[in-house]
Design a protein around this motif. Structure first.
Motif, PDB file in Angstrom:
ATOM      1  N   ASP A 103       0.865  -1.171   0.000  1.00  0.00           N
ATOM      2  CA  ASP A 103       0.000   0.000   0.000  1.00  0.00           C
ATOM      3  C   ASP A 103       0.901   1.220   0.000  1.00  0.00           C
ATOM      4  O   ASP A 103       2.026   1.155   0.488  1.00  0.00           O
ATOM      5  N   HIS A 105       1.194   5.623   0.543  1.00  0.00           N
ATOM      6  CA  HIS A 105       0.727   6.958   0.929  1.00  0.00           C
ATOM      7  C   HIS A 105       1.790   7.944   0.467  1.00  0.00           C
ATOM      8  O   HIS A 105       2.943   7.574   0.241  1.00  0.00           O
ATOM      9  N   LEU A 118      -3.767   4.781   7.533  1.00  0.00           N
ATOM     10  CA  LEU A 118      -3.818   6.228   7.377  1.00  0.00           C
ATOM     11  C   LEU A 118      -2.905   6.914   8.393  1.00  0.00           C
ATOM     12  O   LEU A 118      -2.192   7.851   8.064  1.00  0.00           O
ATOM     13  N   SER A 119      -2.922   6.411   9.628  1.00  0.00           N
ATOM     14  CA  SER A 119      -2.030   6.989  10.643  1.00  0.00           C
ATOM     15  C   SER A 119      -0.952   5.976  11.011  1.00  0.00           C
ATOM     16  O   SER A 119      -1.077   4.784  10.746  1.00  0.00           O
ATOM     17  N   ALA A 129      -0.336  11.176  10.552  1.00  0.00           N
ATOM     18  CA  ALA A 129      -0.568  10.555   9.249  1.00  0.00           C
ATOM     19  C   ALA A 129       0.614  10.900   8.351  1.00  0.00           C
ATOM     20  O   ALA A 129       1.176  11.999   8.454  1.00  0.00           O
ATOM     21  N   GLU A 131       0.660  11.753   5.353  1.00  0.00           N
ATOM     22  CA  GLU A 131       0.391  12.923   4.516  1.00  0.00           C
ATOM     23  C   GLU A 131       0.622  14.253   5.235  1.00  0.00           C
ATOM     24  O   GLU A 131       0.726  15.291   4.591  1.00  0.00           O
ATOM     25  N   LYS A 169      -3.514   4.481  -1.566  1.00  0.00           N
ATOM     26  CA  LYS A 169      -4.486   4.737  -0.509  1.00  0.00           C
ATOM     27  C   LYS A 169      -5.153   6.106  -0.539  1.00  0.00           C
ATOM     28  O   LYS A 169      -6.083   6.337   0.222  1.00  0.00           O
ATOM     29  N   SER A 170      -4.703   7.010  -1.389  1.00  0.00           N
ATOM     30  CA  SER A 170      -5.358   8.321  -1.456  1.00  0.00           C
ATOM     31  C   SER A 170      -5.227   8.879  -2.863  1.00  0.00           C
ATOM     32  O   SER A 170      -4.310   8.524  -3.610  1.00  0.00           O
ATOM     33  N   ASP A 171      -6.136   9.763  -3.200  1.00  0.00           N
ATOM     34  CA  ASP A 171      -6.079  10.407  -4.512  1.00  0.00           C
ATOM     35  C   ASP A 171      -4.786  11.197  -4.685  1.00  0.00           C
ATOM     36  O   ASP A 171      -4.210  11.232  -5.770  1.00  0.00           O
ATOM     37  N   ALA A 172      -4.335  11.821  -3.610  1.00  0.00           N
ATOM     38  CA  ALA A 172      -3.119  12.635  -3.678  1.00  0.00           C
ATOM     39  C   ALA A 172      -1.886  11.797  -4.006  1.00  0.00           C
ATOM     40  O   ALA A 172      -0.889  12.318  -4.506  1.00  0.00           O
ATOM     41  N   ALA A 173      -1.947  10.501  -3.750  1.00  0.00           N
ATOM     42  CA  ALA A 173      -0.789   9.632  -3.976  1.00  0.00           C
ATOM     43  C   ALA A 173      -0.735   9.044  -5.385  1.00  0.00           C
ATOM     44  O   ALA A 173       0.283   8.462  -5.763  1.00  0.00           O
TER      45      ALA A 173
END
Length: 187
Positions: A103, A105, A118-119, A129, A131, A169-173
C-alpha cells in the motif's frame, strides 16, 4: 407427493404455488465436490493455454493462480510489526513469492511510502498521518524497533524482479506513485 415425482423435499412456497420440488441437498454437495478448486484451476490453465499471448499481460503470465504476499507478507513469521517494509518484502521473496502486495501513501512533500494505515499509530504508536509529515520526518520513523518505513522508489530499486500489486491509498498519492513507477521502469 404424486407418483413419479422427483425425489426431494417440497419447497413450501413453491408447493403452495404449484411449482414443483427442490433438488435434494445431497445433489448440491456432489456438484460442489465436482466443481471444487481443482476444477477451477484446470479451467484457468485451459483458458490461459488457449488465449493468444497478446491478451495476457506479462504481469499475469501463467500459471495461475498467483500467491501474493499481502502487505509484504505481514503474517509471515518474522514480519510481525514490520509489514510493508523492505525487510518484509525481502523475506517474502526469499520464501518464493514472486508477487508482493503493498500500500502507498504520499508525504506532505510528495514522497511515496509503502505503508498501509492512514495513521502511524498501529505500527509505531505515533498518531500522525504520513500525509501530514515531510519525507525527512517519515524517514526517521521506525517500525517494530528495527525497520524504517520504506520509500516506494527504494523498494522498486531493491527488488526489480518482484512483481508488485500497489494499493494507492489516497487520490493525492496517485500521480506521485505513477511517477515513481515510471522512473523505476517498473511498468
Amino acid at each position: 407427493m404424486p407418483a413419479g415425482a422427483p425425489a426431494g423435499r417440497r419447497h413450501p412456497a413453491r408447493h403452495a404455488r404449484g411449482q414443483g420440488h427442490v433438488r435434494p441437498a445431497q445433489h448440491l454437495r456432489h456438484r460442489a465436490r465436482v466443481r471444487g478448486p481443482g476444477r477451477a484451476a484446470q479451467r484457468a490453465r485451459r483458458r490461459d493455454r488457449d488465449l493468444p499471448g497478446h491478451l495476457i499481460h506479462p504481469y499475469l503470465e501463467p500459471p495461475v493462480p498467483h500467491a501474493l504476499a499481502h502487505r509484504g507478507g505481514a503474517l509471515l513469521a518474522g514480519n510481525e510489526q514490520v509489514e510493508n517494509t523492505l525487510e518484509a518484502f525481502r523475506r517474502a521473496v526469499e520464501l518464493g513469492y514472486a508477487y508482493v502486495e503493498t500500500d502507498v501513501h504520499v508525504s506532505a512533500d510528495g514522497v511515496v511510502y509503502a505503508f498501509h494505515d492512514l495513521s502511524l499509530s498501529r505500527m509505531t504508536g505515533d498518531e500522525a498521518a504520513i500525509e501530514t509529515l515531510t519525507g525527512d520526518q517519515v524517514d526517521a520513523v521506525v517500525m517494530g524497533g528495527r525497520a524504517p518505513i520504506p520509500r516506494l522508489s527504494a523498494v522498486l530499486e531493491a527488488l526489480p524482479a518482484t512483481r508488485f500489486n500497489i494499493d494507492v491509498k489516497s487520490d493525492a498519492a496517485v500521480e506521485p506513485t505513477l511517477d515513481v513507477i515510471a522512473r523505476a521502469g517498473a511498468q
